[in-house]
Design a protein around this motif. Structure first.
Motif, short mmCIF file in Angstrom:
data_model
loop_
_atom_site.label_atom_id
_atom_site.label_comp_id
_atom_site.label_asym_id
_atom_site.label_seq_id
_atom_site.Cartn_x
_atom_site.Cartn_y
_atom_site.Cartn_z
N PHE A 67 0.80 -1.22 0.00
CA PHE A 67 0.00 0.00 0.00
C PHE A 67 0.83 1.27 0.00
O PHE A 67 0.28 2.37 0.00
CB PHE A 67 -0.94 0.03 1.21
CG PHE A 67 -1.87 -1.15 1.28
CD1 PHE A 67 -2.63 -1.51 0.19
CD2 PHE A 67 -1.97 -1.90 2.43
CE1 PHE A 67 -3.49 -2.59 0.25
CE2 PHE A 67 -2.82 -2.99 2.51
CZ PHE A 67 -3.58 -3.34 1.40
N GLY A 68 2.14 1.15 0.04
CA GLY A 68 2.97 2.34 0.09
C GLY A 68 3.30 2.73 1.51
O GLY A 68 3.23 1.92 2.43
N GLU A 69 3.63 3.99 1.71
CA GLU A 69 4.11 4.47 3.01
C GLU A 69 3.00 4.98 3.91
O GLU A 69 3.20 5.87 4.72
CB GLU A 69 5.16 5.56 2.79
CG GLU A 69 6.38 5.09 2.00
CD GLU A 69 7.39 6.19 1.78
OE1 GLU A 69 7.10 7.32 2.20
OE2 GLU A 69 8.46 5.91 1.19
N ASP A 70 1.82 4.43 3.76
CA ASP A 70 0.70 4.81 4.63
C ASP A 70 0.71 3.92 5.86
O ASP A 70 0.37 2.73 5.81
CB ASP A 70 -0.62 4.66 3.87
CG ASP A 70 -1.82 5.14 4.68
OD1 ASP A 70 -1.61 5.59 5.83
OD2 ASP A 70 -2.94 5.09 4.16
N GLU A 71 1.10 4.47 7.00
CA GLU A 71 1.21 3.68 8.23
C GLU A 71 -0.15 3.23 8.75
O GLU A 71 -0.25 2.29 9.52
CB GLU A 71 1.92 4.50 9.32
CG GLU A 71 3.36 4.85 8.98
CD GLU A 71 4.01 5.65 10.08
OE1 GLU A 71 3.30 5.99 11.05
OE2 GLU A 71 5.22 5.91 9.99
N ASN A 72 -1.21 3.91 8.32
CA ASN A 72 -2.55 3.56 8.79
C ASN A 72 -3.29 2.62 7.84
O ASN A 72 -4.45 2.29 8.07
CB ASN A 72 -3.38 4.83 8.98
CG ASN A 72 -2.79 5.76 10.02
OD1 ASN A 72 -2.33 5.31 11.08
ND2 ASN A 72 -2.76 7.06 9.73
N ALA A 73 -2.63 2.21 6.77
CA ALA A 73 -3.28 1.33 5.80
C ALA A 73 -3.53 -0.04 6.41
O ALA A 73 -2.79 -0.50 7.28
CB ALA A 73 -2.42 1.20 4.54
N SER A 74 -4.59 -0.69 5.96
CA SER A 74 -4.91 -2.03 6.42
C SER A 74 -5.56 -2.81 5.29
O SER A 74 -6.04 -2.22 4.32
CB SER A 74 -5.85 -1.99 7.64
OG SER A 74 -7.08 -1.39 7.28
N PHE A 75 -5.57 -4.11 5.41
CA PHE A 75 -6.20 -4.95 4.40
C PHE A 75 -7.71 -4.95 4.60
O PHE A 75 -8.21 -5.11 5.71
CB PHE A 75 -5.65 -6.37 4.49
CG PHE A 75 -4.22 -6.49 4.05
CD1 PHE A 75 -3.91 -6.73 2.72
CD2 PHE A 75 -3.18 -6.33 4.95
CE1 PHE A 75 -2.59 -6.84 2.30
CE2 PHE A 75 -1.87 -6.44 4.55
CZ PHE A 75 -1.57 -6.68 3.22
N ASP A 76 -8.42 -4.76 3.50
CA ASP A 76 -9.88 -4.75 3.55
C ASP A 76 -10.39 -5.97 2.80
O ASP A 76 -10.37 -6.02 1.57
CB ASP A 76 -10.42 -3.46 2.91
CG ASP A 76 -11.94 -3.37 3.02
OD1 ASP A 76 -12.53 -4.26 3.66
OD2 ASP A 76 -12.51 -2.42 2.46
N PHE A 77 -10.81 -6.98 3.56
CA PHE A 77 -11.32 -8.20 2.95
C PHE A 77 -12.83 -8.15 2.72
O PHE A 77 -13.41 -9.12 2.25
CB PHE A 77 -10.96 -9.41 3.81
CG PHE A 77 -9.49 -9.64 3.94
CD1 PHE A 77 -8.74 -10.01 2.83
CD2 PHE A 77 -8.85 -9.49 5.16
CE1 PHE A 77 -7.36 -10.22 2.93
CE2 PHE A 77 -7.48 -9.71 5.28
CZ PHE A 77 -6.73 -10.07 4.16
N GLY A 78 -13.46 -7.06 3.12
CA GLY A 78 -14.88 -6.91 2.86
C GLY A 78 -15.79 -7.42 3.95
O GLY A 78 -17.01 -7.26 3.87
N GLY A 79 -15.25 -8.05 4.97
CA GLY A 79 -16.06 -8.54 6.07
C GLY A 79 -15.98 -7.60 7.25
O GLY A 79 -15.69 -6.41 7.11
#
Length: 326
Positions: free
Chosen positions: A103-115
């Motif tokens: 996701f790049g250098e976004d420390e707050n990024a997370s995986f979104d699996f849709g659930g």
């Protein structure tokens, strides 16, 4: 030896995609039980990831096929580095590494699996060895069967999706149940998708809740979760993809060209300076055996050898296509 300058239209560049089985010795699939190193599992690196081999790793010819890692935003599943620092553990480090990579250098990024949001907090990552997938994983070639999904093969949706999604890591496809590229999402919206395929970096991300019966996520405890997923993989099929660029050079010998030998010891008398053989006057003939490529500094760059000598005289024209792969 005779020289002739090539024209711009004599050059053509072509690119073709080459597909081949990803695993060592051109094996189409890896079948359980998947070999691994118990020494690595018990070492500090075993807290981060586990390498999977094609054969017993004690064999000197064994090669790493892929690695498995477990990432957790809360640091569950592995013991903390320091008991006084809550949540800072190898699984949390892995989570940060993969979010940064994908996701790049976004420390707050997370995986979104849709659930539910809890699904996004942890995942399994399968990282294919760079030498195995070469340039990219071939979309539509993935089939991953897990032991707790006895009737389901996980694959990507590359053959049924109308658009390709792009991320910082290149293309991304959604994983679903199906056969070779026609994967569909699970029917239960509470689980979310099974995961994602990032073919350009050789990474498969699995939704731990949807694709694997994880059980309780125990904090501050080494659960050996990479090995748990390894033991549940019963079959893993994959192909590599690479683009081979070919430079075609068309070398033309017209009817009036290359009909004489320029070797003085063969065609001209050293003492009298006359032609030795009348055939070179009445009916000159030569045989083309090789073609050399020179630059403007008269430096030899490449040599193309013909499979057999090519006869040349005033009644014939020759066209030799030279192919350079790189």
């Amino acid at each position: 030896m005779s020289f002739k300058r090539l024209d711009p239209e004599d050059f053509l560049i072509s690119a073709n995609n080459i597909y081949s089985p990803a695993w060592s010795n051109y094996s189409a699939s890896l079948i359980a039980p998947l070999p691994f190193s118990t020494a690595q599992q018990s070492s500090n690196s075993g807290l981060y990831y586990l390498n999977v081999y094609n054969i017993d790793p004690t064999n000197p010819t064994a090669e790493i096929q892929f690695a498995i890692a477990y990432g957790d935003a809360l640091g569950y599943g592995t013991a903390r580095y320091n008991d006084s620092v809550d949540g800072l553990s190898p699984s949390r480090t892995v989570y940060g590494q993969f979010t940064n990579l994908l996701f790049g250098e976004d420390e707050n990024a997370s995986f979104d699996f849709g659930g539910p949001a809890v699904n996004n907090e942890y995942f399994y990552a399968i990282v294919v060895n760079r030498a195995r997938y070469k340039q990219a994983i071939a979309p539509g070639s993935l089939q991953l069967r897990l032991g707790n999904l006895t009737n389901i093969y996980l694959t990507d949706n590359s053959r049924i999706t109308p658009t390709v999604e792009y991320t910082n890591a290149g293309r991304r496809y959604t994983l679903g149940s199906g056969s070779f590229g026609d994967g569909v999402m699970p029917s239960s919206a509470t689980q979310g998708v099974y995961g994602y395929l990032y073919p350009d970096v050789g990474i498969i991300i699995l939704n731990a809740r949807a694709a694997f019966s994880l059980g309780s996520r125990t904090p501050d405890t080494n659960l050996n979760l990479p090995n748990a997923l390894r033991s549940f993989i019963t079959q893993f099929t994959l192909q590599s993809e690479e683009t081979v660029t070919s430079d075609f050079i068309f070398c033309r010998a017209r009817n009036a060209e290359f009909n004489y030998s320029i070797n003085p010891s063969f065609s001209v008398s050293a003492s009298a300076g006359t032609i030795l053989y009348n055939e070179f006057i009445q009916n000159p003939q030569t045989y083309i055996t090789s073609i050399g490529m020179y630059n403007d500094n008269n430096e030899l760059l490449a040599v193309a050898k013909l499979s057999k000598p090519l006869k040349k005289d005033f009644t014939k024209e020759a066209l030799v296509r030279v192919k350079l792969d790189f």
